[in-house]
Design a protein around this motif. Structure first.
Motif, PDB file in Angstrom:
ATOM      1  N   ARG A 278       0.835  -1.211   0.000  1.00  0.00           N
ATOM      2  CA  ARG A 278       0.000   0.000   0.000  1.00  0.00           C
ATOM      3  C   ARG A 278       0.869   1.261   0.000  1.00  0.00           C
ATOM      4  O   ARG A 278       0.639   2.187  -0.786  1.00  0.00           O
ATOM      5  N   VAL A 279       1.870   1.271   0.873  1.00  0.00           N
ATOM      6  CA  VAL A 279       2.738   2.452   0.957  1.00  0.00           C
ATOM      7  C   VAL A 279       3.499   2.654  -0.351  1.00  0.00           C
ATOM      8  O   VAL A 279       3.557   3.762  -0.901  1.00  0.00           O
ATOM      9  N   GLY A 280       4.076   1.559  -0.861  1.00  0.00           N
ATOM     10  CA  GLY A 280       4.916   1.693  -2.043  1.00  0.00           C
ATOM     11  C   GLY A 280       4.151   1.959  -3.317  1.00  0.00           C
ATOM     12  O   GLY A 280       4.583   2.764  -4.163  1.00  0.00           O
ATOM     13  N   LEU A 281       3.000   1.319  -3.486  1.00  0.00           N
ATOM     14  CA  LEU A 281       2.242   1.466  -4.733  1.00  0.00           C
ATOM     15  C   LEU A 281       1.495   2.783  -4.818  1.00  0.00           C
ATOM     16  O   LEU A 281       1.127   3.222  -5.922  1.00  0.00           O
ATOM     17  N   THR A 282       1.265   3.437  -3.680  1.00  0.00           N
ATOM     18  CA  THR A 282       0.553   4.719  -3.688  1.00  0.00           C
ATOM     19  C   THR A 282       1.494   5.913  -3.556  1.00  0.00           C
ATOM     20  O   THR A 282       1.034   7.056  -3.535  1.00  0.00           O
ATOM     21  N   ALA A 283       2.797   5.657  -3.462  1.00  0.00           N
ATOM     22  CA  ALA A 283       3.766   6.752  -3.357  1.00  0.00           C
ATOM     23  C   ALA A 283       3.887   7.483  -4.688  1.00  0.00           C
ATOM     24  O   ALA A 283       3.574   6.942  -5.756  1.00  0.00           O
TER      25      ALA A 283
ATOM     26  N   LEU B   7       2.514 -10.335  -5.920  1.00  0.00           N
ATOM     27  CA  LEU B   7       1.369  -9.456  -5.658  1.00  0.00           C
ATOM     28  C   LEU B   7       0.079 -10.060  -6.213  1.00  0.00           C
ATOM     29  O   LEU B   7      -0.981  -9.969  -5.573  1.00  0.00           O
ATOM     30  N   ASP B   8       0.167 -10.663  -7.386  1.00  0.00           N
ATOM     31  CA  ASP B   8      -1.031 -11.294  -7.961  1.00  0.00           C
ATOM     32  C   ASP B   8      -1.529 -12.427  -7.070  1.00  0.00           C
ATOM     33  O   ASP B   8      -2.723 -12.539  -6.786  1.00  0.00           O
ATOM     34  N   ARG B   9      -0.598 -13.257  -6.621  1.00  0.00           N
ATOM     35  CA  ARG B   9      -0.985 -14.440  -5.831  1.00  0.00           C
ATOM     36  C   ARG B   9      -1.432 -14.059  -4.421  1.00  0.00           C
ATOM     37  O   ARG B   9      -2.426 -14.576  -3.908  1.00  0.00           O
ATOM     38  N   GLN B  10      -0.705 -13.147  -3.800  1.00  0.00           N
ATOM     39  CA  GLN B  10      -0.967 -12.834  -2.403  1.00  0.00           C
ATOM     40  C   GLN B  10      -2.067 -11.793  -2.208  1.00  0.00           C
ATOM     41  O   GLN B  10      -2.770 -11.812  -1.192  1.00  0.00           O
ATOM     42  N   LEU B  11      -2.207 -10.873  -3.157  1.00  0.00           N
ATOM     43  CA  LEU B  11      -3.143  -9.757  -2.971  1.00  0.00           C
ATOM     44  C   LEU B  11      -4.255  -9.751  -4.013  1.00  0.00           C
ATOM     45  O   LEU B  11      -5.043  -8.793  -4.068  1.00  0.00           O
ATOM     46  N   GLY B  12      -4.323 -10.789  -4.853  1.00  0.00           N
ATOM     47  CA  GLY B  12      -5.373 -10.860  -5.851  1.00  0.00           C
ATOM     48  C   GLY B  12      -5.217  -9.857  -6.981  1.00  0.00           C
ATOM     49  O   GLY B  12      -6.180  -9.584  -7.715  1.00  0.00           O
ATOM     50  N   ALA B  13      -4.014  -9.281  -7.131  1.00  0.00           N
ATOM     51  CA  ALA B  13      -3.791  -8.263  -8.165  1.00  0.00           C
ATOM     52  C   ALA B  13      -3.836  -8.895  -9.553  1.00  0.00           C
ATOM     53  O   ALA B  13      -3.726 -10.119  -9.704  1.00  0.00           O
TER      54      ALA B  13
ATOM     55  N   ARG C  90      -3.885  -0.147 -16.528  1.00  0.00           N
ATOM     56  CA  ARG C  90      -4.527  -0.067 -15.220  1.00  0.00           C
ATOM     57  C   ARG C  90      -4.411  -1.432 -14.549  1.00  0.00           C
ATOM     58  O   ARG C  90      -4.529  -2.475 -15.205  1.00  0.00           O
ATOM     59  N   VAL C  91      -4.198  -1.402 -13.242  1.00  0.00           N
ATOM     60  CA  VAL C  91      -4.041  -2.619 -12.455  1.00  0.00           C
ATOM     61  C   VAL C  91      -4.963  -2.530 -11.241  1.00  0.00           C
ATOM     62  O   VAL C  91      -5.012  -1.502 -10.549  1.00  0.00           O
ATOM     63  N   ARG C  92      -5.662  -3.599 -10.980  1.00  0.00           N
ATOM     64  CA  ARG C  92      -6.529  -3.685  -9.818  1.00  0.00           C
ATOM     65  C   ARG C  92      -5.872  -4.539  -8.758  1.00  0.00           C
ATOM     66  O   ARG C  92      -5.325  -5.615  -9.041  1.00  0.00           O
ATOM     67  N   VAL C  93      -5.851  -4.052  -7.500  1.00  0.00           N
ATOM     68  CA  VAL C  93      -5.330  -4.810  -6.353  1.00  0.00           C
ATOM     69  C   VAL C  93      -6.474  -4.948  -5.354  1.00  0.00           C
ATOM     70  O   VAL C  93      -6.646  -4.105  -4.459  1.00  0.00           O
ATOM     71  N   PRO C  94      -7.290  -5.994  -5.469  1.00  0.00           N
ATOM     72  CA  PRO C  94      -8.505  -6.104  -4.646  1.00  0.00           C
ATOM     73  C   PRO C  94      -8.252  -6.088  -3.150  1.00  0.00           C
ATOM     74  O   PRO C  94      -9.002  -5.453  -2.388  1.00  0.00           O
ATOM     75  N   ASP C  95      -7.211  -6.777  -2.688  1.00  0.00           N
ATOM     76  CA  ASP C  95      -6.995  -6.876  -1.246  1.00  0.00           C
ATOM     77  C   ASP C  95      -6.596  -5.552  -0.618  1.00  0.00           C
ATOM     78  O   ASP C  95      -6.630  -5.408   0.612  1.00  0.00           O
ATOM     79  N   LEU C  96      -6.199  -4.584  -1.444  1.00  0.00           N
ATOM     80  CA  LEU C  96      -5.905  -3.238  -0.959  1.00  0.00           C
ATOM     81  C   LEU C  96      -6.969  -2.238  -1.397  1.00  0.00           C
ATOM     82  O   LEU C  96      -6.862  -1.053  -1.081  1.00  0.00           O
TER      83      LEU C  96
END
Length: 330
Positions: A33-38, A234-240, A271-277
């Motif tokens: 969350r911190v890194g992807l929104t920086a 990220l895809d496997r762990q966060l559903g991205a 565009r990339v979706r990260v559902p868990d975040l």
């Protein structure tokens, strides 16, 4: 006919889990969350090392461009006896042990010195630990072998202390930390040691930038696959829904900071979706996300960092490309 006695069954190496899967996931949720929104996106390099990433890194260490592993192994072969004598260690603790390939050189020297009783391997990847420790347990039956699933930035003071320790942090991994992170890590490490215990660092040295860039951008593309693997995590762990093929691997030398940066560069607008975040991310074509720094060192600089952390430099061995640094806790 009397029954033939069966061979004694050797116990499998103990595995101590300090980093539970839930805790690793919580850390990933926070860091992503911190890194992807920086404003300038980043991801910590620790997330490269799932089981697949650990295997890819072992492949990297065998590449012709990646001189670090060969240089470090040669230095250990030449100077392990000196390191053993200076440390007087009863236990070898290896941070980020991976496959523990180079460990045998230190274990052999410490065993020959007559002090070694324990080997403790610390890694975030249980898969990497299992195979390496079972092999070492067979090769070194007189040594008690323990694996610890842990994050070396969080669990230093919880590591086993079965005797006077030599803590080895090899492979140039210290360079993955920026100066502030290194200061915290070395201070925490020193604070967890008792007087007379020691630290062995493997550090890559500043050199021709062309050689450095080649070491992180090999012709076979193995490092590129390693870099993109973090997106699969990220895809496997966060559903991205990252597609690793949407990103180019980039390695650049920062002359001011004296480090290599690995980045992932978007090949197109996407565009990339990260559902868990609950994040929707937009990447512009050419936009880069930093996934690793690998700092390179000079002797005076790393020795000053060790002293500032409360450690006393006690040994320096180098071939001009790479160096082993031994420091004691006064």
């Amino acid at each position: 006919m009397p029954a033939t006695p069966s061979a004694p069954t050797r116990e499998l190496p103990e595995l101590l889990v300090l980093l539970e899967p839930d805790a690793l996931r919580e850390g990933l949720l926070h860091d992503a969350r911190v890194g992807l929104t920086a404003a300038s996106r980043t991801l910590p390099p620790k997330y490269f090392y799932d089981d697949a990433g650990s295997e890819l890194f072992e492949d990297i260490t065998r590449l012709p461009e990646y001189y670090q592993t060969r240089a470090e192994r040669a230095l250990l072969a030449a100077h392990a006896d000196d390191i053993a004598a200076a440390s007087g260690a009863e236990a070898l603790v290896e941070l980020g042990s991976g496959s523990s390939e180079k460990t045998g050189l230190l274990l052999g020297a410490l065993a020959a010195a007559g002090t070694l009783a324990d080997y403790v391997a610390v890694d975030v990847s249980p898969g990497a630990l299992h195979g390496a420790l079972e092999l070492l347990a067979r090769e070194r039956p007189a040594v008690r072998v323990t694996g610890v699933v842990a994050d070396f930035e969080r669990h230093l003071r919880q590591l086993p202390a079965p005797g006077r320790r030599l803590v080895a942090f090899l492979g140039g991994t210290l360079g993955n930390l920026d100066p502030a992170q290194r200061a915290r890590f070395l201070t925490d490490l020193a604070g967890g040691l008792t007087s007379g215990e020691s630290v062995l660092l493997g550090v890559d040295l500043v050199k021709d930038p062309a050689r450095l860039v080649a070491a992180y951008d090999d012709a076979a593309g193995v490092t590129a696959a390693f870099n993109r693997n973090v997106l699969r995590v990220l895809d496997r762990q966060l559903g991205a829904d990252f597609d690793p093929d949407d990103f180019d691997h980039v390695a650049v030398w920062d002359a001011e900071a004296e480090w290599i940066e690995m980045r992932l560069r978007a090949r197109r607008d996407l565009r990339v979706r990260v559902p868990d975040l609950d994040l929707d991310l937009a990447f512009a074509e050419g936009e880069e996300m930093r996934t690793e720094i690998s700092a390179k060192f000079r002797r005076e600089g790393i020795c000053a960092e060790l002293v500032a952390a409360g450690l006393e430099p006690a040994g320096w061995w180098t071939d001009g490309d790479f160096a082993l640094v031994l420091a004691l806790r006064p």
